[in-house]
Design an enzyme around this catalytic site. Structure first.
Site, PDB file in Angstrom:
ATOM      1  N   ARG A 252       0.840  -1.212   0.000  1.00 48.08           N
ATOM      2  CA  ARG A 252       0.000   0.000   0.000  1.00 48.08           C
ATOM      3  C   ARG A 252       0.867   1.251   0.000  1.00 48.08           C
ATOM      4  O   ARG A 252       0.541   2.242  -0.659  1.00 48.08           O
ATOM      5  CB  ARG A 252      -0.941  -0.026   1.222  1.00 48.08           C
ATOM      6  CG  ARG A 252      -1.964   1.085   1.206  1.00 48.08           C
ATOM      7  CD  ARG A 252      -3.065   0.864   2.216  1.00 48.08           C
ATOM      8  NE  ARG A 252      -2.588   0.931   3.595  1.00 48.08           N
ATOM      9  CZ  ARG A 252      -3.332   0.639   4.658  1.00 48.08           C
ATOM     10  NH1 ARG A 252      -4.588   0.268   4.497  1.00 48.08           N
ATOM     11  NH2 ARG A 252      -2.844   0.727   5.877  1.00 48.08           N
TER      12      ARG A 252
ATOM     13  N   GLU B 250     -16.378   6.281   4.502  1.00 45.15           N
ATOM     14  CA  GLU B 250     -15.670   5.658   5.623  1.00 45.15           C
ATOM     15  C   GLU B 250     -15.608   6.606   6.803  1.00 45.15           C
ATOM     16  O   GLU B 250     -16.007   7.766   6.716  1.00 45.15           O
ATOM     17  CB  GLU B 250     -14.285   5.180   5.212  1.00 45.15           C
ATOM     18  CG  GLU B 250     -13.352   6.271   4.767  1.00 45.15           C
ATOM     19  CD  GLU B 250     -11.984   5.727   4.384  1.00 45.15           C
ATOM     20  OE1 GLU B 250     -11.480   4.816   5.055  1.00 45.15           O
ATOM     21  OE2 GLU B 250     -11.416   6.241   3.406  1.00 45.15           O
TER      22      GLU B 250
ATOM     23  N   LYS C 167      -2.667   6.428   1.804  1.00 43.45           N
ATOM     24  CA  LYS C 167      -2.522   6.853   3.196  1.00 43.45           C
ATOM     25  C   LYS C 167      -1.544   8.030   3.261  1.00 43.45           C
ATOM     26  O   LYS C 167      -0.474   7.947   3.873  1.00 43.45           O
ATOM     27  CB  LYS C 167      -2.061   5.659   4.049  1.00 43.45           C
ATOM     28  CG  LYS C 167      -2.632   5.700   5.456  1.00 43.45           C
ATOM     29  CD  LYS C 167      -2.512   4.363   6.129  1.00 43.45           C
ATOM     30  CE  LYS C 167      -2.524   4.458   7.625  1.00 43.45           C
ATOM     31  NZ  LYS C 167      -3.655   5.124   8.246  1.00 43.45           N
TER      32      LYS C 167
HETATM   33  C1  LIG Z   1      -8.916   6.626   6.464  1.00 43.14           C
HETATM   34  C2  LIG Z   1      -8.687   5.233   6.907  1.00 43.14           C
HETATM   35  N1  LIG Z   1      -9.564   4.288   6.518  1.00 43.14           N
HETATM   36  C3  LIG Z   1      -9.408   2.999   6.878  1.00 43.14           C
HETATM   37  C4  LIG Z   1      -8.334   2.602   7.676  1.00 43.14           C
HETATM   38  C5  LIG Z   1      -8.174   1.145   8.028  1.00 43.14           C
HETATM   39  O1  LIG Z   1      -7.081   0.600   7.357  1.00 43.14           O
HETATM   40  P1  LIG Z   1      -6.280  -0.634   7.972  1.00 43.14           P
HETATM   41  O2  LIG Z   1      -7.284  -1.695   8.212  1.00 43.14           O
HETATM   42  O3  LIG Z   1      -5.286  -1.002   6.938  1.00 43.14           O
HETATM   43  O4  LIG Z   1      -5.661  -0.126   9.223  1.00 43.14           O
HETATM   44  C6  LIG Z   1      -7.426   3.563   8.114  1.00 43.14           C
HETATM   45  C7  LIG Z   1      -6.300   3.172   8.974  1.00 43.14           C
HETATM   46  O5  LIG Z   1      -5.232   2.955   8.510  1.00 43.14           O
HETATM   47  C8  LIG Z   1      -7.583   4.906   7.706  1.00 43.14           C
HETATM   48  O6  LIG Z   1      -6.718   5.848   8.096  1.00 43.14           O
END
Ligand SMILES: Cc1ncc(COP(=O)(O)O)c(C=O)c1O
Length: 349
Positions: A94, A232, A196
């Site tokens: 990622r 989200e 991210k």
């Molecule tokens: C905006 C956002 N959505 C979703 C997630 C969940 O991602 P993950 O399951 O990879 O931690 C995160 C955390 O990293 C996030 O910052």
């Protein structure tokens, strides 16, 4: 609790593990690796250094133009004292996708995972005792070199720090109460919601601060184009349950492809649920039987209510919920309580 193993080494840092929350606790070491644009770290050699402040030029691209990415993953201690990382290869991949979007050079998947392992091993006595929490690892990739004209940095830094973290993010023990903000948006089509990057986070502060002041746990964002569909939460993905069907918004550029989300979808299919990735109108969310969030920090957190405009929808929570079953399965694998037949965990040597 500080304890010592048979060789006289300290196995746990001397803090109160029962009080572990989410405040950043400095640990002993961090990892640093630098590279110049063009070589994608292939010539670079990283190293562990004592945790501390870093020096950065006011001309750096990260300070001026926010050329930066973060990742987040956890190390858990098993009952028999081993330490397991959860799906670090996914974080590596990622970060590479995000780096391409921001014109940052990036470490190879092997370099990334090796660096994460080294950081976790160097800070091993900060991995909480089994069941008390986890060691959160935060890889960062930043444009640290000088620029003034608007352009990618000529030098970039990959850094990983670690901090112990408690178990209950968002809620103490119960369920999250979410607020839908239909005025402020998190991500737009063609933007960076799907990676991210550090620019995705401070823009949610206003909405989240206001919602918390009103007693909500967090904010659920809608799509910026129409304001009709669920996307989200500020740092977690969202799922709704109706009957035997579990739905979550698709990954099409405005939602972060969560690693927990991906893992839960697979576990839910294994458990016999029907799993759908689809655009979810707010009405379907308000009409759902159960709702939950997923993410590295929240793991799987049940949602007790969602407030949208003047309506508050309430959802089933507790033992007999889908989120509870999924959490038990996921956490069981992460903590070494359930056999990992998917190859998701990586044990530290
Ligand atoms: C905006 C956002 N959505 C979703 C997630 C969940 O991602 P993950 O399951 O990879 O931690 C995160 C955390 O990293 C996030 O910052």
């Amino acid at each position: 609790m500080a304890s010592v193993n048979r060789d006289g080494e300290e196995t746990y840092a001397n803090i109160n593990w029962d009080q572990l929350g989410f405040a950043p606790t400095p640990t002993d070491y961090m990892y640093m690796m630098k590279c110049s644009n063009g070589d994608n770290f292939s010539q670079s050699q990283g190293q562990l250094v004592r945790f501390g402040n870093i020096e950065i030029s006011p001309f750096s691209a990260v300070l001026n133009y926010a050329q930066g990415l973060i990742e987040g993953l956890k190390a858990y201690r098993t009952e028999d004292g081993r330490v397991l990382l959860f799906r670090p290869y996914e974080n590596a991949k990622r970060m590479q996708i995000g780096a391409q979007r921001l014109c940052l050079p990036f470490p190879s998947v092997e370099q990334f995972v090796d660096a994460v392992k080294q950081t976790a091993i160097a800070n091993k006595h900060w991995v909480p005792p089994h069941g008390k929490g986890s060691l959160y690892l935060r890889p960062m990739l930043i444009g640290s070199g000088h620029v003034l004209g608007l352009a990618p940095a000529p030098e970039c830094t990959f850094l990983i720090y670690a901090t112990p973290m408690g178990n209950h993010y968002l809620t103490k023990h119960g369920a999250a109460n979410l607020y839908i903000d239909d005025k402020l948006h998190r991500a737009a089509r063609g933007g960076t919601g799907g990676i991210k990057c550090i620019t995705n986070y401070s823009p949610v502060f206003e909405a989240v601060t206001q919602a918390r002041a009103r007693g909500f746990s967090d904010v659920l964002f809608l799509d910026a184009a129409t304001g009709k569909y669920v996307e989200e939460v500020s740092s977690s993905n969202v799922f709704i349950v109706k009957g035997n069907v579990i739905s979550t918004p698709p990954i099409d550029g405005t939602v972060l492809p969560g690693i927990t989300r991906k893992s839960l979808m697979e576990l839910a299919l294994d458990m016999g649920y029907q799993v759908e990735e689809r655009h979810i109108p707010v009405e379907d969310l308000m009409d759902a039987d159960q709702v939950f969030c997923s993410g590295t920090a929240v793991v799987v957190t049940p949602v007790g209510s969602v407030t949208y405009q003047n309506t508050r929808a309430e959802y089933k929570t507790g033992e007999e919920t889908v989120s509870n079953k999924l959490k038990a399965m996921l956490n069981g694998i992460q903590m070494g309580l359930i056999e990992d037949n998917k190859g998701w965990t990586l044990a530290l040597d």
